[in-house]
Design a protein around this motif. Structure first.
Motif, PDB file in Angstrom:
ATOM      1  N   ILE A 180       3.484   3.789   7.228  1.00 49.02           N
ATOM      2  CA  ILE A 180       3.141   2.360   7.237  1.00 49.02           C
ATOM      3  C   ILE A 180       2.709   1.935   5.840  1.00 49.02           C
ATOM      4  CG2 ILE A 180       1.577   0.624   8.170  1.00 49.02           C
ATOM      5  CD1 ILE A 180       3.730   1.591  10.136  1.00 49.02           C
ATOM      6  N   ALA A 181       3.388   0.916   5.318  1.00 53.13           N
ATOM      7  CA  ALA A 181       3.147   0.432   3.955  1.00 53.13           C
ATOM      8  C   ALA A 181       3.585  -1.023   3.876  1.00 53.13           C
ATOM      9  CB  ALA A 181       3.916   1.301   2.952  1.00 53.13           C
ATOM     10  N   ASP A 182       3.528  -1.581   2.684  1.00 54.34           N
ATOM     11  CA  ASP A 182       3.870  -2.993   2.508  1.00 54.34           C
ATOM     12  C   ASP A 182       5.269  -3.325   3.009  1.00 54.34           C
ATOM     13  OD1 ASP A 182       1.416  -3.095   1.281  1.00 54.34           O
ATOM     14  OD2 ASP A 182       2.170  -3.604  -0.715  1.00 54.34           O
ATOM     15  N   VAL A 202      -2.888   2.913   1.329  1.00 56.79           N
ATOM     16  CA  VAL A 202      -4.264   2.489   1.052  1.00 56.79           C
ATOM     17  C   VAL A 202      -4.898   3.355  -0.027  1.00 56.79           C
ATOM     18  CG1 VAL A 202      -6.597   2.298   2.015  1.00 56.79           C
ATOM     19  CG2 VAL A 202      -4.623   1.480   3.324  1.00 56.79           C
ATOM     20  N   TYR A 203      -4.932   4.665   0.217  1.00 60.61           N
ATOM     21  CA  TYR A 203      -5.661   5.533  -0.698  1.00 60.61           C
ATOM     22  C   TYR A 203      -4.868   5.902  -1.948  1.00 60.61           C
ATOM     23  CZ  TYR A 203      -9.647   5.811   2.378  1.00 60.61           C
ATOM     24  OH  TYR A 203     -10.763   5.498   3.109  1.00 60.61           O
ATOM     25  N   GLY A 204      -3.603   5.525  -1.987  1.00 58.33           N
ATOM     26  CA  GLY A 204      -2.835   5.672  -3.222  1.00 58.33           C
ATOM     27  C   GLY A 204      -2.881   4.435  -4.083  1.00 58.33           C
ATOM     28  N   ALA A 205      -3.545   3.385  -3.581  1.00 59.47           N
ATOM     29  CA  ALA A 205      -3.656   2.127  -4.323  1.00 59.47           C
ATOM     30  C   ALA A 205      -4.878   2.154  -5.239  1.00 59.47           C
ATOM     31  CB  ALA A 205      -3.766   0.956  -3.345  1.00 59.47           C
ATOM     32  N   GLU A 210      -8.411  -3.874  -1.129  1.00 55.68           N
ATOM     33  CA  GLU A 210      -7.407  -4.923  -1.294  1.00 55.68           C
ATOM     34  C   GLU A 210      -6.094  -4.523  -0.636  1.00 55.68           C
ATOM     35  OE1 GLU A 210      -5.539  -8.369  -2.054  1.00 55.68           O
ATOM     36  OE2 GLU A 210      -7.693  -7.936  -2.182  1.00 55.68           O
ATOM     37  N   ALA A 211      -5.754  -3.243  -0.665  1.00 53.70           N
ATOM     38  CA  ALA A 211      -4.549  -2.772   0.013  1.00 53.70           C
ATOM     39  C   ALA A 211      -4.652  -3.018   1.515  1.00 53.70           C
ATOM     40  CB  ALA A 211      -4.332  -1.285  -0.270  1.00 53.70           C
ATOM     41  N   CYS A 212      -5.832  -2.799   2.103  1.00 45.98           N
ATOM     42  CA  CYS A 212      -6.037  -3.091   3.527  1.00 45.98           C
ATOM     43  C   CYS A 212      -5.842  -4.574   3.816  1.00 45.98           C
ATOM     44  CB  CYS A 212      -7.433  -2.669   3.963  1.00 45.98           C
ATOM     45  SG  CYS A 212      -7.734  -0.895   4.019  1.00 45.98           S
ATOM     46  N   ARG A 213      -6.410  -5.410   2.965  1.00 49.18           N
ATOM     47  CA  ARG A 213      -6.283  -6.853   3.184  1.00 49.18           C
ATOM     48  C   ARG A 213      -4.832  -7.310   3.087  1.00 49.18           C
ATOM     49  NH1 ARG A 213     -11.601  -6.743   0.710  1.00 49.18           N
ATOM     50  NH2 ARG A 213     -10.737  -6.674  -1.392  1.00 49.18           N
ATOM     51  N   LYS A 214      -4.086  -6.727   2.157  1.00 48.83           N
ATOM     52  CA  LYS A 214      -2.673  -7.097   2.013  1.00 48.83           C
ATOM     53  C   LYS A 214      -1.876  -6.667   3.237  1.00 48.83           C
ATOM     54  CE  LYS A 214       1.299  -6.747  -1.090  1.00 48.83           C
ATOM     55  NZ  LYS A 214       1.842  -6.154  -2.348  1.00 48.83           N
ATOM     56  N   LEU A 215      -2.121  -5.460   3.726  1.00 48.49           N
ATOM     57  CA  LEU A 215      -1.431  -4.996   4.925  1.00 48.49           C
ATOM     58  C   LEU A 215      -1.725  -5.900   6.117  1.00 48.49           C
ATOM     59  CD1 LEU A 215      -1.993  -1.145   4.563  1.00 48.49           C
ATOM     60  CD2 LEU A 215       0.223  -2.314   4.456  1.00 48.49           C
ATOM     61  N   ARG A 216      -2.960  -6.302   6.257  1.00 49.38           N
ATOM     62  CA  ARG A 216      -3.334  -7.193   7.361  1.00 49.38           C
ATOM     63  C   ARG A 216      -2.573  -8.518   7.265  1.00 49.38           C
ATOM     64  NH1 ARG A 216      -7.724  -6.730  10.256  1.00 49.38           N
ATOM     65  NH2 ARG A 216      -8.817  -5.602   8.618  1.00 49.38           N
ATOM     66  N   ALA A 217      -2.522  -9.065   6.064  1.00 53.09           N
ATOM     67  CA  ALA A 217      -1.835 -10.343   5.879  1.00 53.09           C
ATOM     68  C   ALA A 217      -0.346 -10.218   6.206  1.00 53.09           C
ATOM     69  CB  ALA A 217      -2.030 -10.835   4.444  1.00 53.09           C
TER      70      ALA A 217
END
Length: 224
Positions: A180-182, A202-205, A210-217
């Motif tokens: 699961i990614a962008d 997430v943890y490679g960002a 911010e990676a979590c917030r982008k995935l949610r959006a």
């Protein structure tokens, strides 16, 4: 459905194991759950962490724990993770002779109950058990290792499970785990998933929160 419309669950399997407490705190306020992969080198050919590490990590963060047990004999071990304070404990259908009984044990021990379906396991035999569970976790890779390529054909299981859950008016999270990614989360959301495990995304960002917030959006945009 209670709780947030979209659940983002970073996987600590992709985190820096030398700094797990800091890695957990790095997603506070942005993640809904912290996904904890427990592997025993028997059910899957990998060895990660066990109850002692989960207990120590639990004391460092307020993020609810989503413990995914990729282990043999979950009947013996799973309730212990609920007793440690896990919010949700998920075990594999392939490893359990009586999933419904273990779901009852988990709820009695204080956690939500989740059922996981691995890559090569059909979901159809388990659809009638779903009223007894809070979460259905559908692997979108082969369980056992992070960093694998997302397999879009496995979203057919998500679609089937979502149709079944909606038809039965079930209060069920459908969680996807693997790749699961962008560039994949929208397809999983469109298929009917509403909880998303993300490791390297997430943890490679550079900024895990911010990676979590982008995935949610991205997930929300795909279901509007």
């Amino acid at each position: 459905m209670t709780g947030p419309d979209i659940v983002i669950a970073p996987s600590i399997l992709a985190a820096d194991f030398a700094n797990l407490a800091a890695e957990a705190r790095a997603v506070e306020g942005a993640a809904d759950w912290l996904h904890v992969d427990v592997m025993d080198n028997h059910f899957v050919p990998n060895l990660t962490i066990g109850p002692a590490v989960v207990a120590s990590l639990r004391a460092t963060t307020a993020i609810p724990f989503d413990c995914h047990l990729m282990i043999e004999d979950p009947k013996r071990w799973a309730p212990g993770y609920a007793e440690l304070g896990a919010y949700n404990v998920t075990f594999h259908a392939e490893a359990c002779a009586d999933p419904v009984a273990l779901a009852r044990d988990l709820r009695a021990a204080g956690s939500k109950a989740g059922l996981a379906i691995d890559r090569d396991t059909p979901v159809e035999p388990y659809l009638e058990l779903l009223p007894h569970f809070d979460t259905l976790l559908i692997m979108t890779i082969k369980a056992g290792f992070g960093g694998q390529r997302f397999l879009p054909e496995l979203l057919d299981k998500v679609r089937l499970a979502r149709r079944h859950a909606d038809a039965g008016h079930l209060e069920l999270r459908i969680e996807v785990d693997g790749g699961i990614a962008d560039d994949t989360i929208a397809a999983a959301a469109e298929a009917g998933a509403d909880a998303f495990v993300a490791g390297t995304a997430v943890y490679g960002a550079s900024d895990p929160a911010e990676a979590c917030r982008k995935l949610r959006a991205l997930a929300r945009a795909a279901t509007r």
